[in-house]
Design a protein around this motif. Structure first.
Motif, PDB file in Angstrom:
ATOM      1  N   HIS A 135       0.827  -1.206   0.000  1.00 56.46           N
ATOM      2  CA  HIS A 135       0.000   0.000   0.000  1.00 56.46           C
ATOM      3  C   HIS A 135       0.862   1.257   0.000  1.00 56.46           C
ATOM      4  O   HIS A 135       0.497   2.274  -0.606  1.00 56.46           O
ATOM      5  CB  HIS A 135      -0.930   0.005   1.215  1.00 56.46           C
ATOM      6  CG  HIS A 135      -1.918   1.132   1.193  1.00 56.46           C
ATOM      7  ND1 HIS A 135      -1.661   2.355   1.747  1.00 56.46           N
ATOM      8  CD2 HIS A 135      -3.169   1.215   0.655  1.00 56.46           C
ATOM      9  CE1 HIS A 135      -2.701   3.145   1.577  1.00 56.46           C
ATOM     10  NE2 HIS A 135      -3.628   2.485   0.905  1.00 56.46           N
ATOM     11  N   SER A 139       0.332   4.065  -2.815  1.00 59.04           N
ATOM     12  CA  SER A 139      -0.054   5.447  -2.497  1.00 59.04           C
ATOM     13  C   SER A 139       1.052   6.443  -2.844  1.00 59.04           C
ATOM     14  O   SER A 139       0.780   7.608  -3.104  1.00 59.04           O
ATOM     15  CB  SER A 139      -0.421   5.567  -1.013  1.00 59.04           C
ATOM     16  OG  SER A 139       0.672   5.186  -0.189  1.00 59.04           O
ATOM     17  N   TYR A 157      -0.966  -2.370  -6.414  1.00 58.76           N
ATOM     18  CA  TYR A 157      -2.410  -2.482  -6.181  1.00 58.76           C
ATOM     19  C   TYR A 157      -2.896  -3.903  -6.466  1.00 58.76           C
ATOM     20  O   TYR A 157      -3.683  -4.463  -5.697  1.00 58.76           O
ATOM     21  CB  TYR A 157      -3.160  -1.479  -7.067  1.00 58.76           C
ATOM     22  CG  TYR A 157      -4.657  -1.559  -6.908  1.00 58.76           C
ATOM     23  CD1 TYR A 157      -5.289  -0.944  -5.839  1.00 58.76           C
ATOM     24  CD2 TYR A 157      -5.433  -2.273  -7.818  1.00 58.76           C
ATOM     25  CE1 TYR A 157      -6.668  -1.026  -5.676  1.00 58.76           C
ATOM     26  CE2 TYR A 157      -6.803  -2.364  -7.669  1.00 58.76           C
ATOM     27  CZ  TYR A 157      -7.412  -1.736  -6.598  1.00 58.76           C
ATOM     28  OH  TYR A 157      -8.773  -1.840  -6.440  1.00 58.76           O
ATOM     29  N   MET A 160      -1.864  -6.108  -3.694  1.00 59.00           N
ATOM     30  CA  MET A 160      -2.729  -5.892  -2.533  1.00 59.00           C
ATOM     31  C   MET A 160      -4.027  -6.680  -2.670  1.00 59.00           C
ATOM     32  O   MET A 160      -4.521  -7.259  -1.691  1.00 59.00           O
ATOM     33  CB  MET A 160      -3.055  -4.400  -2.378  1.00 59.00           C
ATOM     34  CG  MET A 160      -1.933  -3.548  -1.813  1.00 59.00           C
ATOM     35  SD  MET A 160      -2.306  -1.783  -1.986  1.00 59.00           S
ATOM     36  CE  MET A 160      -3.917  -1.679  -1.220  1.00 59.00           C
ATOM     37  N   SER A 203      -9.737   4.423  -0.410  1.00 57.30           N
ATOM     38  CA  SER A 203      -9.229   3.808   0.814  1.00 57.30           C
ATOM     39  C   SER A 203     -10.400   3.389   1.696  1.00 57.30           C
ATOM     40  O   SER A 203     -10.744   4.064   2.661  1.00 57.30           O
ATOM     41  CB  SER A 203      -8.333   4.800   1.569  1.00 57.30           C
ATOM     42  OG  SER A 203      -9.016   6.028   1.761  1.00 57.30           O
TER      43      SER A 203
END
Length: 269
Positions: A135, A139, A157, A160, A203
């Motif tokens: 993450h 970000s 991503y 994740m 988020s």
């Protein structure tokens, strides 16, 4: 990048010709190294421009000035973009496959071994630590104009998402074990006034495990009433939405840790 040529109109620029060229892209032909023919008119390269290949087909448009690009260069650019997109998709697929082997497969293998609470907790901590690292990459680069950094963000991503799948596998397993032992759990979402607005990118919050047993839960120092989440009582949330039908999957780190600890209990009243 293919070269974009700048053109000029020698002599009278008729309004009808200019208006017909203002919108869209138009096909033209290089009648010489310095001139092109488009819509019955001749445009000339500005003095600083290199020569065009004579007989080359071109696309012409207006953006403050007249501009053109050869169709050969455009086709080469389109092919390069398509090749790059295909390479990017292949790299992303490879990253997803590697993530599944690294995270999903071990989680599924652990479930087959009927793990104790220590093994479940260890696996969960590993997954949440890895997800946090991914993450941070996501970000950090998700707004980057640099193609390589943006690609790193996209890969992070996707990784994740795979880690989340592994967490869900463990969540469903533990929920099933607890249900067999008499502990009924629903999934609840804690809505907040700033839903999904953190850091400017998507988020979402976590889904919590809510006790449905009317008698509540009392195990050692853990005391929860019906309607409370495992991680903390319902009155500690702004708004905890749930119903008596279990939906979704528990993803809250603290709820999952407590679920893992409870799997060692013999039964619940």
């Amino acid at each position: 990048m293919p070269h974009t040529y700048t053109l000029t109109k020698q002599g009278m620029l008729y309004p009808s010709f200019f208006n017909s060229m203002r919108h869209g892209v138009h096909q033209g032909l290089a009648t010489s190294a310095r001139e092109i023919q488009v819509r019955g008119e001749t445009l000339t390269l500005t003095k600083d421009e290199p020569d065009l290949p004579e007989g080359a087909e071109v696309e012409v448009w207006v953006s403050r000035f007249f501009h053109c690009i050869t169709l050969a260069d455009k086709k080469a650019e389109d092919k390069a973009r398509a090749d790059h997109a295909a390479e990017t998709r292949a790299r992303e697929k490879q990253a997803i496959d590697e993530a599944k082997a690294q995270y999903t497969a071990p989680a599924e293998s652990l479930i087959q071994q009927s793990p104790d609470k220590q093994a479940l907790t260890k696996m969960l901590e590993h997954l949440f630590t890895e997800r946090k690292a991914k993450h941070e990459v996501y970000s950090r680069f998700w707004r980057s104009a640099d193609a390589d950094k943006k690609h790193q963000s996209n890969i992070a991503y996707e990784q994740m998402c795979v880690i989340n799948e592994a967490i869900v596998c463990l969540s469903r397993y533990m929920k099933g074990i607890l249900a067999e032992k008499g502990l009924k759990i629903a999934t609840a979402y804690p809505y907040s006034p700033n839903e999904g607005a953190r850091s400017g990118h998507y988020s979402p919050g976590e889904y919590h495990a809510v006790i449905l047993n009317l008698s509540g839960l009392f195990v050692g120092r853990l005391e929860r009433s019906a309607g409370d989440a495992l991680c903390k009582p319902a009155d500690k949330f702004k708004w905890l939405e749930h119903n008596d039908k279990a939906y979704g999957d528990v993803t809250c780190r603290h709820c999952l840790k407590k679920m893992a600890n409870l799997t060692n209990q013999k039964g619940f009243k």
